[in-house]
Design a protein around this motif. Structure first.
Motif, mmCIF file in Angstrom:
data_model
loop_
_atom_site.group_PDB
_atom_site.id
_atom_site.type_symbol
_atom_site.label_atom_id
_atom_site.label_comp_id
_atom_site.label_asym_id
_atom_site.label_seq_id
_atom_site.Cartn_x
_atom_site.Cartn_y
_atom_site.Cartn_z
ATOM 1 N N LEU A 16 13.481 -5.146 -11.534
ATOM 2 C CA LEU A 16 13.414 -5.521 -9.670
ATOM 3 C C LEU A 16 12.129 -6.451 -9.607
ATOM 4 C CD1 LEU A 16 14.876 -4.721 -6.895
ATOM 5 C CD2 LEU A 16 13.063 -2.799 -6.934
ATOM 6 N N PRO A 37 12.621 -6.167 6.646
ATOM 7 C CA PRO A 37 13.416 -5.234 6.208
ATOM 8 C C PRO A 37 13.057 -4.031 5.630
ATOM 9 C CG PRO A 37 14.614 -7.299 5.717
ATOM 10 C CD PRO A 37 13.174 -8.023 6.034
ATOM 11 N N GLY A 39 12.461 -2.244 1.948
ATOM 12 C CA GLY A 39 12.994 -2.386 0.444
ATOM 13 C C GLY A 39 12.452 -3.753 0.337
ATOM 14 N N ALA A 40 11.662 -4.500 1.473
ATOM 15 C CA ALA A 40 11.010 -6.127 1.577
ATOM 16 C C ALA A 40 10.134 -6.538 0.683
ATOM 17 C CB ALA A 40 10.691 -6.456 3.065
ATOM 18 N N GLY A 41 9.014 -5.203 0.495
ATOM 19 C CA GLY A 41 8.478 -5.650 -0.418
ATOM 20 C C GLY A 41 6.612 -4.825 0.525
ATOM 21 N N THR A 43 5.347 -1.900 1.585
ATOM 22 C CA THR A 43 4.845 -0.982 0.738
ATOM 23 C C THR A 43 3.590 -1.246 -0.421
ATOM 24 O OG1 THR A 43 5.691 0.431 2.491
ATOM 25 C CG2 THR A 43 4.315 1.260 0.353
ATOM 26 N N THR A 44 4.546 -1.896 -1.393
ATOM 27 C CA THR A 44 4.283 -2.492 -3.195
ATOM 28 C C THR A 44 3.134 -3.294 -2.493
ATOM 29 O OG1 THR A 44 7.142 -2.199 -3.113
ATOM 30 C CG2 THR A 44 5.045 -3.504 -4.899
ATOM 31 N N TYR A 53 -1.229 -0.014 -8.058
ATOM 32 C CA TYR A 53 -0.846 -1.082 -8.254
ATOM 33 C C TYR A 53 -1.232 -2.232 -9.244
ATOM 34 C CZ TYR A 53 3.544 1.722 -6.775
ATOM 35 O OH TYR A 53 4.387 2.580 -6.465
ATOM 36 N N GLU A 171 2.560 1.221 8.887
ATOM 37 C CA GLU A 171 3.327 1.899 9.957
ATOM 38 C C GLU A 171 2.919 3.122 10.347
ATOM 39 O OE1 GLU A 171 7.218 2.734 9.047
ATOM 40 O OE2 GLU A 171 7.497 1.345 6.913
ATOM 41 N N HIS A 204 6.812 -1.429 11.843
ATOM 42 C CA HIS A 204 8.394 -2.292 12.335
ATOM 43 C C HIS A 204 8.664 -1.906 13.924
ATOM 44 C CE1 HIS A 204 10.620 -2.042 8.497
ATOM 45 N NE2 HIS A 204 9.882 -0.918 8.031
HETATM 46 N N1 ATP Z 1 7.296 2.316 -8.084
HETATM 47 C C1 ATP Z 1 8.547 1.850 -7.967
HETATM 48 N N2 ATP Z 1 8.968 2.096 -8.793
HETATM 49 C C2 ATP Z 1 10.229 1.819 -8.484
HETATM 50 N N3 ATP Z 1 10.607 0.539 -7.613
HETATM 51 C C3 ATP Z 1 9.882 0.980 -6.581
HETATM 52 C C4 ATP Z 1 8.540 1.818 -6.610
HETATM 53 N N4 ATP Z 1 8.229 1.192 -5.872
HETATM 54 C C5 ATP Z 1 8.715 0.815 -4.355
HETATM 55 N N5 ATP Z 1 9.963 -0.106 -5.640
HETATM 56 C C6 ATP Z 1 11.033 -0.378 -5.376
HETATM 57 O O1 ATP Z 1 10.711 -2.056 -4.406
HETATM 58 C C7 ATP Z 1 11.435 -2.711 -3.584
HETATM 59 C C8 ATP Z 1 9.812 -3.029 -2.249
HETATM 60 O O2 ATP Z 1 9.714 -1.258 -2.039
HETATM 61 P P1 ATP Z 1 8.829 -1.458 -0.984
HETATM 62 O O3 ATP Z 1 8.618 0.390 -0.312
HETATM 63 O O4 ATP Z 1 7.546 -2.030 -0.639
HETATM 64 O O5 ATP Z 1 9.388 -1.473 0.192
HETATM 65 P P2 ATP Z 1 8.957 -2.003 1.879
HETATM 66 O O6 ATP Z 1 9.254 -2.784 2.549
HETATM 67 O O7 ATP Z 1 7.794 -1.021 2.249
HETATM 68 O O8 ATP Z 1 10.117 -0.883 2.920
HETATM 69 P P3 ATP Z 1 10.170 -0.005 4.196
HETATM 70 O O9 ATP Z 1 10.230 -1.118 5.355
HETATM 71 O O10 ATP Z 1 11.464 1.528 3.585
HETATM 72 O O11 ATP Z 1 9.172 0.843 4.000
HETATM 73 C C9 ATP Z 1 12.223 -1.359 -3.356
HETATM 74 O O12 ATP Z 1 13.831 -1.928 -4.099
HETATM 75 C C10 ATP Z 1 12.015 -0.169 -4.047
HETATM 76 O O13 ATP Z 1 13.118 0.705 -3.986
#
Ligand code: ATP
Ligand code: MG
Length: 250
Positions: A16, A37, A39-41, A43-44, A53, A171, A204
């Motif tokens: 992923l 949206p 899961g867009a990434g 927070t990552t 990370y 958020e 959001h």
């Molecule tokens: N520690 C992890 N291990 C495996 N997959 C992860 C991990 N953290 C995030 N993901 C995956 O990475 C993708 C991005 O997640 P992330 O949390 O960054 O999205 P987001 O944009 O912050 O979403 P949201 O608006 O729901 O907060 C998602 O598919 C999530 O399931």
């Protein structure tokens, strides 16, 4: 070089691609929002910037220095502070104590605070922060008794007490009432204007994004979909398609 810059930043979880070759810049004093949206990434990306990370590939530069593989405590020491999507406070301690502990953890002073060495200085600094986040009147309340919105303000106060040069807010208005959201929007704008703080915001609520951002970055499936002024982003057809549900915002 920009205040903060990423070069082809990637974070993969197995197959992923949560963050995929992301390039973006933030200038000093800028308020930049990240939208996209679920899961867009978003927070990552924050977790990469704050050192939680380590990137799979790519680079991060802060004030011209590479910080790509620095650990969270090193990143915090150089002045990048993140709040959490889920609130993170000591519930049994008072509002004042929560901020004071954070203020005490910071030994040196950067830009906008006086050097805070004595207990008196730290108490003074704590009160100044509580005023900024509209919690001065609630200083003696046990933190667990605060409303959801007030807890979020407290979390911003705890982050400010670490004297950030770059503040990452994930958020901040999630779950807030409309009145709390308006107050939080004013507060965040105030931090940028009065402290000249550089802020990156994951948000959001498009009303908040439109009101306070200098620039907006839209992510989708880990990639940068678009970057521009709030107006450019809300008029961007791709952004409307993937994030605004086809809604035309302009
Ligand atoms: N520690 C992890 N291990 C495996 N997959 C992860 C991990 N953290 C995030 N993901 C995956 O990475 C993708 C991005 O997640 P992330 O949390 O960054 O999205 P987001 O944009 O912050 O979403 P949201 O608006 O729901 O907060 C998602 O598919 C999530 O399931
Ligand atoms: Mg998230």
């Amino acid at each position: 070089m920009a205040f903060l810059e990423t070069h082809n930043l990637c974070k993969y979880f197995g197959g992923l691609k949560a963050v995929d070759r992301v390039n973006f810049q933030v200038e000093e004093g800028q308020l930049k929002s990240i939208i996209g949206p679920n899961g867009a990434g978003k927070t990552t990306l924050f977790n990469l910037l704050s050192g939680l990370y380590s990137p799979t590939d790519g680079k991060i530069f802060f004030r011209g220095k590479e910080i790509t593989h620095k650990k969270m405590n090193q990143i915090s020491q150089i002045g990048i502070t993140k709040t959490f999507q889920i609130t993170h406070i000591f519930p049994r301690l008072s509002v004042f104590e929560n901020v004071r502990i954070s203020a005490q953890s910071r030994k040196t002073s950067f830009n906008f605070w006086q050097k805070a060495d004595s207990l008196e200085d730290i108490n003074h600094k704590t009160m100044k922060i509580l005023e900024m986040v509209q919690l001065a009147d609630s200083r003696d309340r046990t933190s667990s008794t605060l409303s959801h919105g007030e807890k979020k303000y407290l979390e911003i106060g705890i982050a400010l007490a670490t004297e950030p040069q770059l503040l990452l807010l994930d958020e901040p208005t999630a779950g807030m009432s409309p009145a709390e959201t308006i107050m939080a929007t004013e507060m965040i704008r105030g931090l940028r204007d009065s402290l000249k703080l550089t802020i990156i915001l994951v948000e959001h609520d498009m009303n908040v994004v439109m009101k306070i951002s200098d620039e907006v970055l839209c992510l989708n499936e880990g990639r940068v979909l678009a970057c521009g002024s709030p107006n450019e982003i809300s008029c961007n057809e791709e952004v409307q398609r993937v994030y605004l549900g086809g809604r035309k915002e302009c």
